[in-house]
Design a protein around this motif. Structure first.
Motif, PDB file in Angstrom:
ATOM      1  N   PHE A  29       0.822  -1.215   0.000  1.00 48.33           N
ATOM      2  CA  PHE A  29       0.000   0.000   0.000  1.00 48.33           C
ATOM      3  C   PHE A  29       0.858   1.268   0.000  1.00 48.33           C
ATOM      4  CE2 PHE A  29      -3.465  -2.839   1.175  1.00 48.33           C
ATOM      5  CZ  PHE A  29      -4.500  -2.311   0.409  1.00 48.33           C
ATOM      6  N   ASP A  30       2.095   1.179   0.502  1.00 49.61           N
ATOM      7  CA  ASP A  30       2.974   2.349   0.473  1.00 49.61           C
ATOM      8  C   ASP A  30       3.380   2.730  -0.947  1.00 49.61           C
ATOM      9  OD1 ASP A  30       2.874   2.631   3.181  1.00 49.61           O
ATOM     10  OD2 ASP A  30       4.809   1.700   3.590  1.00 49.61           O
ATOM     11  N   ASP A  31       3.206   1.807  -1.901  1.00 53.95           N
ATOM     12  CA  ASP A  31       3.511   2.109  -3.300  1.00 53.95           C
ATOM     13  C   ASP A  31       2.419   2.951  -3.966  1.00 53.95           C
ATOM     14  OD1 ASP A  31       5.844   0.683  -3.160  1.00 53.95           O
ATOM     15  OD2 ASP A  31       5.135  -1.041  -4.312  1.00 53.95           O
ATOM     16  N   VAL A  32       1.309   3.139  -3.269  1.00 51.28           N
ATOM     17  CA  VAL A  32       0.184   3.895  -3.823  1.00 51.28           C
ATOM     18  C   VAL A  32       0.098   5.243  -3.105  1.00 51.28           C
ATOM     19  CG1 VAL A  32      -2.296   3.899  -4.288  1.00 51.28           C
ATOM     20  CG2 VAL A  32      -1.041   1.727  -4.236  1.00 51.28           C
ATOM     21  N   ILE A  33       0.135   6.326  -3.874  1.00 52.53           N
ATOM     22  CA  ILE A  33       0.034   7.676  -3.311  1.00 52.53           C
ATOM     23  C   ILE A  33      -1.252   8.315  -3.828  1.00 52.53           C
ATOM     24  CG2 ILE A  33       1.113   9.953  -3.160  1.00 52.53           C
ATOM     25  CD1 ILE A  33       3.801   8.558  -3.765  1.00 52.53           C
ATOM     26  N   LEU A  34      -2.115   8.708  -2.921  1.00 54.59           N
ATOM     27  CA  LEU A  34      -3.341   9.397  -3.315  1.00 54.59           C
ATOM     28  C   LEU A  34      -3.008  10.842  -3.688  1.00 54.59           C
ATOM     29  CD1 LEU A  34      -5.836   8.052  -0.640  1.00 54.59           C
ATOM     30  CD2 LEU A  34      -5.682   7.388  -3.042  1.00 54.59           C
ATOM     31  N   LEU A  35      -3.665  11.336  -4.721  1.00 54.62           N
ATOM     32  CA  LEU A  35      -3.385  12.673  -5.229  1.00 54.62           C
ATOM     33  C   LEU A  35      -4.054  13.718  -4.343  1.00 54.62           C
ATOM     34  CD1 LEU A  35      -1.902  14.030  -7.579  1.00 54.62           C
ATOM     35  CD2 LEU A  35      -4.070  14.021  -8.841  1.00 54.62           C
ATOM     36  N   HIS A  36      -3.243  14.476  -3.647  1.00 55.66           N
ATOM     37  CA  HIS A  36      -3.747  15.489  -2.715  1.00 55.66           C
ATOM     38  C   HIS A  36      -4.331  16.681  -3.472  1.00 55.66           C
ATOM     39  CE1 HIS A  36      -4.078  18.134   0.693  1.00 55.66           C
ATOM     40  NE2 HIS A  36      -3.191  18.986   0.185  1.00 55.66           N
ATOM     41  N   ASN A  37      -5.503  17.118  -3.022  1.00 57.13           N
ATOM     42  CA  ASN A  37      -6.137  18.318  -3.585  1.00 57.13           C
ATOM     43  C   ASN A  37      -6.010  19.444  -2.562  1.00 57.13           C
ATOM     44  OD1 ASN A  37      -7.770  20.317  -4.622  1.00 57.13           O
ATOM     45  ND2 ASN A  37      -9.483  18.957  -5.106  1.00 57.13           N
ATOM     46  N   ALA A  38      -5.088  20.378  -2.814  1.00 55.17           N
ATOM     47  CA  ALA A  38      -4.807  21.443  -1.849  1.00 55.17           C
ATOM     48  C   ALA A  38      -5.883  22.524  -1.817  1.00 55.17           C
ATOM     49  CB  ALA A  38      -3.458  22.090  -2.168  1.00 55.17           C
ATOM     50  N   LEU A  39      -6.740  22.561  -2.836  1.00 54.51           N
ATOM     51  CA  LEU A  39      -7.812  23.549  -2.887  1.00 54.51           C
ATOM     52  C   LEU A  39      -9.101  22.878  -2.419  1.00 54.51           C
ATOM     53  CD1 LEU A  39      -8.736  26.413  -3.716  1.00 54.51           C
ATOM     54  CD2 LEU A  39      -9.234  25.461  -6.001  1.00 54.51           C
ATOM     55  N   PRO A  40      -9.584  23.189  -1.187  1.00 56.40           N
ATOM     56  CA  PRO A  40     -10.756  22.496  -0.650  1.00 56.40           C
ATOM     57  C   PRO A  40     -11.997  22.662  -1.526  1.00 56.40           C
ATOM     58  CG  PRO A  40      -9.619  23.721   1.068  1.00 56.40           C
ATOM     59  CD  PRO A  40      -9.016  24.151  -0.240  1.00 56.40           C
ATOM     60  N   THR A  41     -12.531  21.544  -1.969  1.00 58.64           N
ATOM     61  CA  THR A  41     -13.776  21.542  -2.743  1.00 58.64           C
ATOM     62  C   THR A  41     -14.854  20.697  -2.088  1.00 58.64           C
ATOM     63  OG1 THR A  41     -12.969  19.682  -4.074  1.00 58.64           O
ATOM     64  CG2 THR A  41     -12.560  21.908  -4.930  1.00 58.64           C
ATOM     65  N   VAL A  42     -14.427  19.822  -1.155  1.00 55.25           N
ATOM     66  CA  VAL A  42     -15.358  18.928  -0.462  1.00 55.25           C
ATOM     67  C   VAL A  42     -15.028  18.954   1.019  1.00 55.25           C
ATOM     68  CG1 VAL A  42     -16.216  16.567  -0.242  1.00 55.25           C
ATOM     69  CG2 VAL A  42     -15.500  17.422  -2.487  1.00 55.25           C
ATOM     70  N   SER A  43     -16.008  19.175   1.861  1.00 56.95           N
ATOM     71  CA  SER A  43     -15.790  19.094   3.301  1.00 56.95           C
ATOM     72  C   SER A  43     -16.020  17.659   3.756  1.00 56.95           C
ATOM     73  CB  SER A  43     -16.752  20.022   4.040  1.00 56.95           C
ATOM     74  OG  SER A  43     -18.073  19.505   3.998  1.00 56.95           O
ATOM     75  N   PRO A  44     -15.388  17.255   4.833  1.00 59.97           N
ATOM     76  CA  PRO A  44     -15.635  15.896   5.335  1.00 59.97           C
ATOM     77  C   PRO A  44     -17.120  15.616   5.572  1.00 59.97           C
ATOM     78  CG  PRO A  44     -13.739  16.834   6.432  1.00 59.97           C
ATOM     79  CD  PRO A  44     -14.343  17.945   5.617  1.00 59.97           C
ATOM     80  N   ASP A  45     -17.857  16.616   6.040  1.00 59.32           N
ATOM     81  CA  ASP A  45     -19.288  16.417   6.282  1.00 59.32           C
ATOM     82  C   ASP A  45     -20.066  16.237   4.985  1.00 59.32           C
ATOM     83  OD1 ASP A  45     -18.853  16.648   8.978  1.00 59.32           O
ATOM     84  OD2 ASP A  45     -19.397  18.771   9.083  1.00 59.32           O
TER      85      ASP A  45
END
Length: 355
Positions: A29-45
């Motif tokens: 799983f360490d070989d997989v990097i999720l693409l971070h989105n630095a501009l918030p478009t979705v809140s956790p809620d």
């Protein structure tokens, strides 16, 4: 008086709880990097974790996978897991129902799950050896009806059977039995490995047999070669330990299955230990994610509260991971390919042409 299968299941639980039964070197799983989105478009809620599994709704795409059944200690574990599954709205599977087929007085050690979790998807369980017989459909129907299951998982524990002192070495009717079960049993069929992964070609073959779900259960989590080696002596023990690095890592199995399957849905399991792992599995192509040993360990440490804490953490980590990738739903994360592959996983994917 416990039968031999019940005794073996208790032994498996104790060994699964011991240190050193996970082969972290096979967890990629360490070989997989999720693409971070630095501009918030979705809140956790605003993240929607809901989905449907075996015709029932889930609040989160998580399965507490097959752990136990067939003994008094198993009943207590299953009761706690079922209560937690019901509270969090996730699916749950019981351990091998072989012991129940041999001794019907053990049914309640499995049925307790349905009693405590009446509304969540419940998965019945048979291994290869109990469907490679002329009683395949009968056995399948018995285990499903006994616990009022919503789906039936057939476990591909081929390596485990070969290494187990009591194991079976021949499965002549297995594929035809899968076809018969998929036609005759009125619940979805899941075909599941137990820690050695499933290649894309095999996944497609299982789909052709009628499997609605493929649970890849790849290498990187609980290692049954280690467990069965611990139960053996002499030559058999040495042979078992020679196979501790055998198998296809979970991340690879998910990518392979995604490439080859047409309709069957993918359950990503095998070394998932955090909600971030779960998010990676979904981004790679899994519709659902599963884990077993972490829930068993949490129960041993803190009982029901430990299981609750683990589920709460995994779900919150998954929710935050989705917000951080700008994914509003499980399906959006799964389809958007918001990941980068590195290292061994990238090399495997390129060589196998499965990207």
């Amino acid at each position: 008086m416990q039968n031999e299968t019940s005794k073996r299941k208790i032994e498996h639980i104790e060994l699964a709880l011991s240190d050193g039964v996970e082969r972290r070197e096979m967890n990629w799983f360490d070989d997989v990097i999720l693409l971070h989105n630095a501009l918030p478009t979705v809140s956790p809620d605003g993240v929607d974790l809901s989905s449907n599994f075996a015709k029932k709704p889930l609040k989160a795409p998580i399965i507490i996978e097959a752990i136990t059944g067939g003994s008094d200690p198993s009943k207590k574990i299953n009761e706690a897991l079922a209560i937690a599954a019901s509270e969090f709205g996730v699916a749950i599977g019981v351990g091998s129902q072989r012991a129940m087929l041999e001794d019907r007085s053990l049914i309640d050690t499995y049925k307790i799950v349905r009693d405590k979790a009446p509304d969540v998807p419940l998965i019945a369980n048979l291994g290869m050896s109990h469907i490679s017989t002329e009683k395949a459909v009968e056995n399948a129907r018995t285990v499903v009806e006994a616990i009022e299951a919503d789906a039936l998982a057939i476990h591909l524990n081929f390596l485990q059977e070969l290494l187990q002192p009591e194991g079976c070495r021949n499965f002549p009717e297995f594929f035809s039995s899968l076809v018969d079960i998929s036609r005759e049993i009125d619940v979805p069929l899941i075909v599941k490995e137990v820690g050695n992964g499933i290649s894309g070609e095999v996944a497609a073959f299982l789909e052709s047999a009628g499997a609605s779900y493929i649970d890849v259960a790849g290498a990187g989590g609980t290692n049954w070669a280690i467990i069965e080696g611990s139960r053996s002596n002499g030559l058999r023990r040495n042979i078992a330990y020679s196979f501790v690095d055998w198998g296809i890592p979970a991340v690879i199995s998910i990518i392979e299955a995604r490439k080859h399957l047409k309709k069957a849905k993918i359950i990503g399991s095998g070394g998932i230990r955090t909600g971030i792992d779960a998010a990676k599995a979904i981004a790679l192509g899994a519709h659902f994610v599963g884990a077993a040993r972490p829930f068993l360990v949490s129960f041993r440490k803190e009982g029901l509260d430990g299981v609750r804490s683990l589920l709460k953490r995994i779900i919150e980590e998954l929710r935050l991971s989705m917000a951080l990738t700008g994914s509003r739903s499980i399906e959006e994360l799964r389809l958007s390919r918001k990941f980068i592959l590195t290292g061994r996983t990238l090399e495997w994917a390129l060589q196998r042409n499965i990207l």
